[in-house]
Design an enzyme around this catalytic site. Structure first.
Site, mmCIF file in Angstrom:
data_model
loop_
_atom_site.group_PDB
_atom_site.id
_atom_site.type_symbol
_atom_site.label_atom_id
_atom_site.label_comp_id
_atom_site.label_asym_id
_atom_site.label_seq_id
_atom_site.Cartn_x
_atom_site.Cartn_y
_atom_site.Cartn_z
ATOM 1 N N ASN A 23 0.799 -1.227 0.000
ATOM 2 C CA ASN A 23 0.000 0.000 0.000
ATOM 3 C C ASN A 23 0.831 1.276 0.000
ATOM 4 O O ASN A 23 0.286 2.376 -0.013
ATOM 5 C CB ASN A 23 -0.978 -0.022 1.177
ATOM 6 C CG ASN A 23 -2.096 -1.024 0.936
ATOM 7 O OD1 ASN A 23 -2.173 -1.642 -0.128
ATOM 8 N ND2 ASN A 23 -2.943 -1.214 1.933
ATOM 9 N N CYS A 126 -15.594 -3.755 -4.777
ATOM 10 C CA CYS A 126 -14.936 -5.054 -4.666
ATOM 11 C C CYS A 126 -15.666 -5.797 -3.550
ATOM 12 O O CYS A 126 -16.657 -5.329 -3.019
ATOM 13 C CB CYS A 126 -13.458 -4.881 -4.357
ATOM 14 S SG CYS A 126 -13.164 -4.243 -2.727
ATOM 15 N N ARG A 131 -17.013 1.109 -2.286
ATOM 16 C CA ARG A 131 -15.771 1.879 -2.470
ATOM 17 C C ARG A 131 -15.917 2.993 -3.508
ATOM 18 O O ARG A 131 -15.324 2.985 -4.585
ATOM 19 C CB ARG A 131 -14.633 0.917 -2.789
ATOM 20 C CG ARG A 131 -14.570 -0.146 -1.687
ATOM 21 C CD ARG A 131 -13.435 -1.056 -1.792
ATOM 22 N NE ARG A 131 -12.199 -0.391 -1.398
ATOM 23 C CZ ARG A 131 -11.024 -1.008 -1.406
ATOM 24 N NH1 ARG A 131 -10.947 -2.239 -1.826
ATOM 25 N NH2 ARG A 131 -9.935 -0.366 -1.045
ATOM 26 N N ASP A 316 -7.285 -3.600 7.763
ATOM 27 C CA ASP A 316 -6.619 -4.658 6.994
ATOM 28 C C ASP A 316 -6.080 -5.777 7.869
ATOM 29 O O ASP A 316 -5.590 -6.783 7.343
ATOM 30 C CB ASP A 316 -5.470 -4.078 6.154
ATOM 31 C CG ASP A 316 -5.988 -3.191 5.045
ATOM 32 O OD1 ASP A 316 -5.165 -2.571 4.352
ATOM 33 O OD2 ASP A 316 -7.221 -3.094 4.889
HETATM 34 C C1 LIG Z 1 -4.167 0.258 -1.997
HETATM 35 C C2 LIG Z 1 -4.482 0.762 -0.625
HETATM 36 O O1 LIG Z 1 -3.768 1.533 -0.043
HETATM 37 N N1 LIG Z 1 -5.620 0.271 -0.082
HETATM 38 C C3 LIG Z 1 -5.983 0.682 1.294
HETATM 39 C C4 LIG Z 1 -6.791 1.962 1.236
HETATM 40 O O2 LIG Z 1 -7.930 1.706 0.439
HETATM 41 P P1 LIG Z 1 -8.827 2.972 -0.030
HETATM 42 O O3 LIG Z 1 -7.958 4.158 -0.190
HETATM 43 O O4 LIG Z 1 -9.641 2.513 -1.183
HETATM 44 O O5 LIG Z 1 -9.773 3.167 1.226
HETATM 45 P P2 LIG Z 1 -10.268 4.547 1.815
HETATM 46 O O6 LIG Z 1 -9.355 4.942 2.918
HETATM 47 O O7 LIG Z 1 -10.486 5.510 0.706
HETATM 48 O O8 LIG Z 1 -11.699 4.115 2.402
HETATM 49 C C5 LIG Z 1 -12.100 4.511 3.679
HETATM 50 C C6 LIG Z 1 -13.622 4.699 3.642
HETATM 51 O O9 LIG Z 1 -13.910 5.870 2.866
HETATM 52 C C7 LIG Z 1 -14.904 5.575 1.884
HETATM 53 N N2 LIG Z 1 -14.683 6.435 0.711
HETATM 54 C C8 LIG Z 1 -13.449 6.496 0.135
HETATM 55 C C9 LIG Z 1 -13.243 7.302 -0.969
HETATM 56 C C10 LIG Z 1 -14.321 8.073 -1.469
HETATM 57 O O10 LIG Z 1 -14.191 8.838 -2.431
HETATM 58 N N3 LIG Z 1 -15.547 7.980 -0.860
HETATM 59 C C11 LIG Z 1 -15.752 7.176 0.223
HETATM 60 O O11 LIG Z 1 -16.865 7.112 0.756
HETATM 61 C C12 LIG Z 1 -14.693 4.100 1.599
HETATM 62 O O12 LIG Z 1 -15.868 3.539 1.020
HETATM 63 C C13 LIG Z 1 -14.394 3.562 2.962
HETATM 64 O O13 LIG Z 1 -15.617 3.354 3.659
HETATM 65 O O14 LIG Z 1 -7.204 2.325 2.573
HETATM 66 C C14 LIG Z 1 -8.024 1.327 3.203
HETATM 67 C C15 LIG Z 1 -8.423 1.854 4.570
HETATM 68 O O15 LIG Z 1 -7.297 2.010 5.357
HETATM 69 C C16 LIG Z 1 -7.288 0.000 3.302
HETATM 70 O O16 LIG Z 1 -8.175 -0.988 3.804
HETATM 71 C C17 LIG Z 1 -6.783 -0.424 1.937
HETATM 72 O O17 LIG Z 1 -5.910 -1.567 2.076
HETATM 73 C C1 LIG Z 2 -8.265 -3.576 0.776
HETATM 74 C C2 LIG Z 2 -6.988 -3.707 0.452
HETATM 75 O O1 LIG Z 2 -6.424 -3.325 -0.757
HETATM 76 P P1 LIG Z 2 -7.217 -2.605 -1.929
HETATM 77 O O2 LIG Z 2 -7.571 -1.224 -1.434
HETATM 78 O O3 LIG Z 2 -6.234 -2.579 -3.057
HETATM 79 O O4 LIG Z 2 -8.447 -3.436 -2.206
HETATM 80 C C3 LIG Z 2 -5.966 -4.277 1.370
HETATM 81 O O5 LIG Z 2 -4.748 -4.078 1.068
HETATM 82 O O6 LIG Z 2 -6.382 -4.883 2.364
#
Ligand SMILES: CC(=O)N[C@H]1[C@@H](OP(=O)(O)OP(=O)(O)OC[C@H]2O[C@@H](n3ccc(=O)[nH]c3=O)[C@H](O)[C@@H]2O)O[C@H](CO)[C@@H](O)[C@@H]1O
Ligand SMILES: C=C(OP(=O)(O)O)C(=O)O
Length: 429
Positions: A23, A126, A131, A316
């Site tokens: 990540n 996913c 997401r 995670d």
């Molecule tokens: C590749 C990577 O680094 N993946 C990590 C990243 O995923 P990722 O960046 O996708 O996750 P986010 O931190 O954005 O998600 C946190 C929350 O915000 C929400 N959300 C996010 C964006 C948006 O535009 N709108 C919205 O509502 C998501 O649905 C979720 O409920 O952070 C997550 C939370 O620590 C981790 O589990 C993932 O492993």
């Molecule tokens: C949710 C994860 O990754 P991604 O955001 O790529 O799905 C993860 O690393 O646990």
């Protein structure tokens, strides 16, 4: 599709090398789009997600090369990769590539910052949740981009370049923080990101961007300030160790009992998780090569956990911790606050004899005296490894199918565990 076969019941003893963080590597690779010079990244893990991202980046015109094997290196040594977007020849990221790995969507920031335009497929959800990307869209608008949604694509336009602005995230978002920080690095003027993610991977990206010439303050806090610059240069940066892999193997040792040194691990990256593990009865000490995890014959104490953005307990590691709690004394309550559907490992753990009840966003785990091996199916990345952890302690044989989920984020897991005495092998289909 490969599966992994485990015969449970052996302790883990020895040493496990910790890989570079998936990540962190992903946003760092995407940052290569911000400059026409070479970005060299060391300690890059050999993962499916990294390979998938190289397809995306080379489609944009990034030259990608990997150093060959060096004396003293083996397959568990991190890769050194060189990325150079001499020119971006295509500002479209197609659905067939982005849909395979969500973080690919993050290219939208660097593309619109450097090229003034981007057409990036909506990533889709996913297994663990829908997401959405609304925070990304609102953030780029705040930096002056015009955004349309057209046939499943985000079309961003900023023909005169981006301008600094103030972005307040409604919820902490790691990806939106990465993406807006990268976009703001080339915007005219100052940008303030409020309610920004504080994850170590955000700090690692900021460190690399500063090395490329960006002007960034406050990374690791809830407010990040970026003073845009005209251009960024190449740089050499080493990826931080993977805190989720570290926590995963620590939980595996806590589950089986034993004594393992996690080489290259940094305890400061996952203090909340280590504190919880100590409460379960595991002994964790810093060594000069990493972290030592030790649990003697005493049992596993049940501990309640709620997942939170960093520095809280990471989502995670939720599935892995639940596997550990299936063998704890008494009941534990595990509450998932980040994703709306991150309990799919529950039904598979139940096939191994675990007793878990779901009440809304909380799983109540009743520890059982023993688990029994069975065929189980991986449903998502971290759920897959929770089944491996349970299988390591289960009586008899466990087969985890669909391990392509596992290969997204864990490098050579069966080799790393096998070196410590686990009876584990990959069955290639
Ligand atoms: C590749 C990577 O680094 N993946 C990590 C990243 O995923 P990722 O960046 O996708 O996750 P986010 O931190 O954005 O998600 C946190 C929350 O915000 C929400 N959300 C996010 C964006 C948006 O535009 N709108 C919205 O509502 C998501 O649905 C979720 O409920 O952070 C997550 C939370 O620590 C981790 O589990 C993932 O492993
Ligand atoms: C949710 C994860 O990754 P991604 O955001 O790529 O799905 C993860 O690393 O646990």
């Amino acid at each position: 599709m490969d599966s992994i076969k485990i015969v449970g019941g052996t302790q883990l003893n020895g040493a496990i090398p910790i890989s570079g963080a998936k990540n962190a590597a992903l946003p760092l690779m995407i940052a290569s789009l911000l400059t026409d010079e070479t970005l060299t990244l060391e300690n890059v893990p050999r993962l499916r997600d990294v390979a998938q991202l190289t397809h995306i980046l080379t489609n944009h015109g990034v030259d990608y090369s990997v150093d060959g094997k060096r004396l003293g290196q083996d397959q568990l040594t991190g890769q050194t990769v060189h990325l150079r977007a001499r020119e971006v020849v295509d500002t479209t990221a197609p659905y067939e590539l982005v849909s395979k790995m969500r973080a690919s969507f993050w290219v939208v920031g660097p593309l619109v910052a450097r090229m003034g335009r981007a057409r990036v497929s909506l990533p889709g959800g996913c297994a663990i949740g829908t997401r959405p990307v609304d925070f990304f869209i609102e953030g780029l608008k705040a930096l002056g981009a015009d955004i349309d949604i057209d046939s499943g694509y985000v079309v961003a336009q900023a023909p005169n370049g981006l301008r600094g602005g103030r972005v307040t995230f409604p919820k902490v978002s790691v990806g939106a923080t990465h993406t807006l920080m990268m976009a703001a690095a080339l915007a005219r003027g100052e940008t303030e990101l409020v309610n920004a993610a504080r994850e170590p991977e955000v700090v690692d990206l900021a460190d690399c961007l500063v090395g490329m010439g960006a002007r960034i303050e406050g990374a690791g806090t809830g407010t990040i300030r970026i003073q845009g610059v005209e251009r960024l240069s190449g740089h050499r940066h080493s990826v931080i160790p993977d805190r989720i892999e570290t926590g995963t193997y620590a939980m595996a040792v806590a589950m089986t009992g034993g004594d393992v040194v996690l080489e290259g691990a940094r305890g400061d990256l996952l203090e909340a998780a280590l504190d919880v593990l100590r409460q379960t009865g595991a002994e964790i000490t810093e060594t000069n090569s990493g972290l030592r995890i030790y649990r003697n014959g005493n049992g596993i104490a049940s501990v309640d956990v709620t997942t939170e953005p960093y520095p809280g307990f990471p989502t995670d590691l939720q599935a892995q911790f639940m596997a550990l709690m299936t063998r704890a004394h008494g009941h534990s309550r595990i509450t998932e606050t980040i994703f709306e559907n991150r309990f799919m490992h529950v039904q598979e753990l139940a096939r191994l004899g675990a007793r878990i009840r779901i009440d809304g966003h909380t799983a109540i785990v009743e520890g059982v005296p023993a688990l029994r091996g069975a065929p189980v199916m991986a449903t998502d990345l971290r759920a897959s490894v929770s089944l491996v952890i349970a299988g390591l302690a289960a009586e008899g044989e466990t087969t985890v199918s669909r391990v392509y989920h596992l290969d997204r984020g864990f490098e050579r897991l069966e080799e790393k565990l096998g070196r410590c005495g686990a009876q584990i092998e990959r069955i290639s289909a």
